[in-house]
Design a protein around this motif. Structure first.
Motif, PDB file in Angstrom:
ATOM      1  N   ILE A 247      20.853  -3.703 -12.372  1.00  0.00           N
ATOM      2  CA  ILE A 247      21.041  -2.464 -11.633  1.00  0.00           C
ATOM      3  C   ILE A 247      20.159  -2.568 -10.397  1.00  0.00           C
ATOM      4  N   THR A 248      20.761  -2.373  -9.232  1.00  0.00           N
ATOM      5  CA  THR A 248      20.022  -2.503  -7.983  1.00  0.00           C
ATOM      6  C   THR A 248      20.132  -1.239  -7.140  1.00  0.00           C
ATOM      7  N   PRO A 249      19.139  -1.025  -6.276  1.00  0.00           N
ATOM      8  CA  PRO A 249      19.247   0.092  -5.326  1.00  0.00           C
ATOM      9  C   PRO A 249      20.225  -0.284  -4.212  1.00  0.00           C
ATOM     10  N   ASP A 250      20.360   0.571  -3.232  1.00  0.00           N
ATOM     11  CA  ASP A 250      21.295   0.358  -2.127  1.00  0.00           C
ATOM     12  C   ASP A 250      20.685  -0.606  -1.105  1.00  0.00           C
ATOM     13  N   GLU A 251      20.930  -1.881  -1.314  1.00  0.00           N
ATOM     14  CA  GLU A 251      20.376  -2.929  -0.448  1.00  0.00           C
ATOM     15  C   GLU A 251      20.906  -2.812   0.979  1.00  0.00           C
ATOM     16  N   ALA A 252      22.192  -2.553   1.116  1.00  0.00           N
ATOM     17  CA  ALA A 252      22.780  -2.450   2.459  1.00  0.00           C
ATOM     18  C   ALA A 252      22.126  -1.323   3.252  1.00  0.00           C
ATOM     19  N   GLN A 253      21.881  -0.198   2.608  1.00  0.00           N
ATOM     20  CA  GLN A 253      21.239   0.922   3.299  1.00  0.00           C
ATOM     21  C   GLN A 253      19.797   0.593   3.670  1.00  0.00           C
ATOM     22  N   ALA A 254      19.086  -0.080   2.777  1.00  0.00           N
ATOM     23  CA  ALA A 254      17.709  -0.472   3.082  1.00  0.00           C
ATOM     24  C   ALA A 254      17.672  -1.406   4.290  1.00  0.00           C
ATOM     25  N   MET A 255      18.612  -2.331   4.354  1.00  0.00           N
ATOM     26  CA  MET A 255      18.670  -3.241   5.510  1.00  0.00           C
ATOM     27  C   MET A 255      18.949  -2.450   6.788  1.00  0.00           C
ATOM     28  N   LYS A 256      19.849  -1.490   6.734  1.00  0.00           N
ATOM     29  CA  LYS A 256      20.140  -0.636   7.901  1.00  0.00           C
ATOM     30  C   LYS A 256      18.908   0.179   8.286  1.00  0.00           C
ATOM     31  N   ASP A 257      18.241   0.750   7.292  1.00  0.00           N
ATOM     32  CA  ASP A 257      17.055   1.567   7.556  1.00  0.00           C
ATOM     33  C   ASP A 257      15.964   0.772   8.275  1.00  0.00           C
ATOM     34  N   HIS A 258      15.929  -0.518   8.050  1.00  0.00           N
ATOM     35  CA  HIS A 258      14.933  -1.386   8.685  1.00  0.00           C
ATOM     36  C   HIS A 258      15.486  -2.082   9.934  1.00  0.00           C
ATOM     37  N   GLY A 259      16.679  -1.706  10.341  1.00  0.00           N
ATOM     38  CA  GLY A 259      17.284  -2.269  11.549  1.00  0.00           C
ATOM     39  C   GLY A 259      17.715  -3.712  11.410  1.00  0.00           C
ATOM     40  N   LEU A 260      18.067  -4.117  10.183  1.00  0.00           N
ATOM     41  CA  LEU A 260      18.452  -5.509   9.933  1.00  0.00           C
ATOM     42  C   LEU A 260      19.947  -5.690   9.764  1.00  0.00           C
ATOM     43  N   ALA A 261      20.692  -4.610   9.779  1.00  0.00           N
ATOM     44  CA  ALA A 261      22.147  -4.735   9.578  1.00  0.00           C
ATOM     45  C   ALA A 261      22.904  -3.982  10.650  1.00  0.00           C
TER      46      ALA A 261
ATOM     47  N   PHE B 113      10.767  -8.089   0.192  1.00  0.00           N
ATOM     48  CA  PHE B 113      11.503  -8.880   1.176  1.00  0.00           C
ATOM     49  C   PHE B 113      10.818  -8.671   2.514  1.00  0.00           C
ATOM     50  N   ASP B 114      10.107  -9.692   2.975  1.00  0.00           N
ATOM     51  CA  ASP B 114       9.459  -9.628   4.290  1.00  0.00           C
ATOM     52  C   ASP B 114      10.435 -10.152   5.332  1.00  0.00           C
ATOM     53  N   TYR B 115      10.340  -9.589   6.532  1.00  0.00           N
ATOM     54  CA  TYR B 115      11.231 -10.021   7.599  1.00  0.00           C
ATOM     55  C   TYR B 115      10.538  -9.954   8.951  1.00  0.00           C
ATOM     56  N   VAL B 116      11.100 -10.701   9.877  1.00  0.00           N
ATOM     57  CA  VAL B 116      10.822 -10.572  11.303  1.00  0.00           C
ATOM     58  C   VAL B 116      12.185 -10.263  11.914  1.00  0.00           C
ATOM     59  N   ARG B 117      12.341  -9.034  12.402  1.00  0.00           N
ATOM     60  CA  ARG B 117      13.640  -8.583  12.901  1.00  0.00           C
ATOM     61  C   ARG B 117      14.044  -9.424  14.106  1.00  0.00           C
ATOM     62  N   PRO B 118      15.215 -10.055  14.051  1.00  0.00           N
ATOM     63  CA  PRO B 118      15.634 -10.970  15.121  1.00  0.00           C
ATOM     64  C   PRO B 118      15.707 -10.346  16.510  1.00  0.00           C
ATOM     65  N   ARG B 119      16.108  -9.097  16.612  1.00  0.00           N
ATOM     66  CA  ARG B 119      16.333  -8.531  17.951  1.00  0.00           C
ATOM     67  C   ARG B 119      15.055  -8.214  18.712  1.00  0.00           C
ATOM     68  N   ASP B 120      13.938  -7.948  17.977  1.00  0.00           N
ATOM     69  CA  ASP B 120      12.718  -7.568  18.691  1.00  0.00           C
ATOM     70  C   ASP B 120      11.434  -8.146  18.115  1.00  0.00           C
ATOM     71  N   GLY B 121      11.534  -8.939  17.068  1.00  0.00           N
ATOM     72  CA  GLY B 121      10.349  -9.570  16.493  1.00  0.00           C
ATOM     73  C   GLY B 121       9.491  -8.655  15.638  1.00  0.00           C
ATOM     74  N   ALA B 122       9.945  -7.418  15.397  1.00  0.00           N
ATOM     75  CA  ALA B 122       9.177  -6.495  14.560  1.00  0.00           C
ATOM     76  C   ALA B 122       9.124  -7.032  13.129  1.00  0.00           C
ATOM     77  N   LYS B 123       7.951  -6.895  12.521  1.00  0.00           N
ATOM     78  CA  LYS B 123       7.758  -7.361  11.149  1.00  0.00           C
ATOM     79  C   LYS B 123       7.786  -6.175  10.197  1.00  0.00           C
ATOM     80  N   GLY B 124       8.232  -6.443   8.978  1.00  0.00           N
ATOM     81  CA  GLY B 124       8.254  -5.381   7.975  1.00  0.00           C
ATOM     82  C   GLY B 124       8.486  -5.944   6.592  1.00  0.00           C
ATOM     83  N   THR B 125       8.444  -5.053   5.629  1.00  0.00           N
ATOM     84  CA  THR B 125       8.688  -5.397   4.232  1.00  0.00           C
ATOM     85  C   THR B 125       9.583  -4.334   3.618  1.00  0.00           C
ATOM     86  N   ILE B 126      10.578  -4.786   2.896  1.00  0.00           N
ATOM     87  CA  ILE B 126      11.411  -3.901   2.099  1.00  0.00           C
ATOM     88  C   ILE B 126      11.008  -4.135   0.651  1.00  0.00           C
TER      89      ILE B 126
END
Length: 149
Positions: free
Chosen positions: A135-149, A101-114
């Protein structure tokens, strides 16, 4: 490669393609086609617990809402980058799907991949593959860890 493995790979290749398209344009996504990948009844497990349900007429709309949320969080790409398929018997397989999951973080434009791995269980009754469990890992935590939630 046996027939079940080939069908499972085709299912997830299409699911990945449609998921990425839904991320790019959730309002026009073919969520009916995405929903068709699932069995009429299914179960999912994550660190948050176990849930189960029936694929009812609201399921495509629920999928659309999920892709809208991913897009709002800055998602730019959502694809399976590797698949491993293990045939369990004549009618079932386990699929390990490595997603990115690639993203551009809305608040600062930082790019990353989960990157994460989901396990899926697929049944082939009637000849067509259908996802009946995952069976999935903790998606909500991954989003928080990347500053997306």
């Amino acid at each position: 490669m046996n027939t079940l493995e080939a069908k499972a790979r085709a299912l997830f290749k299409d699911y990945s393609r449609r998921s990425n398209a839904a991320l790019h344009a959730p309002e026009s996504a073919d969520t009916d086609a995405l929903a068709s990948a699932f069995a009429d009844h299914f179960v999912g497990a994550s660190p948050a617990g176990v849930m189960g349900g029936a694929k009812d007429p609201s399921f495509p709309a629920i999928l659309r809402q999920g892709f809208e949320a991913y897009r709002a969080s800055g998602g730019t790409r959502f694809e399976i980058v590797n698949l491993e398929v293990e045939t369990l018997d004549d009618f079932n397989a386990m699929v390990q799907a490595d997603w990115e999951f690639d993203y551009v973080r809305p608040r600062d434009g930082a790019k990353g991949t989960i990157a994460f791995r989901n396990l899926y269980f697929v049944n082939f009754a009637g000849g067509e593959p259908k996802i009946f469990a995952w069976i999935t890992p903790d998606e909500a935590q991954a989003m928080k860890d990347h500053g997306l939630a």
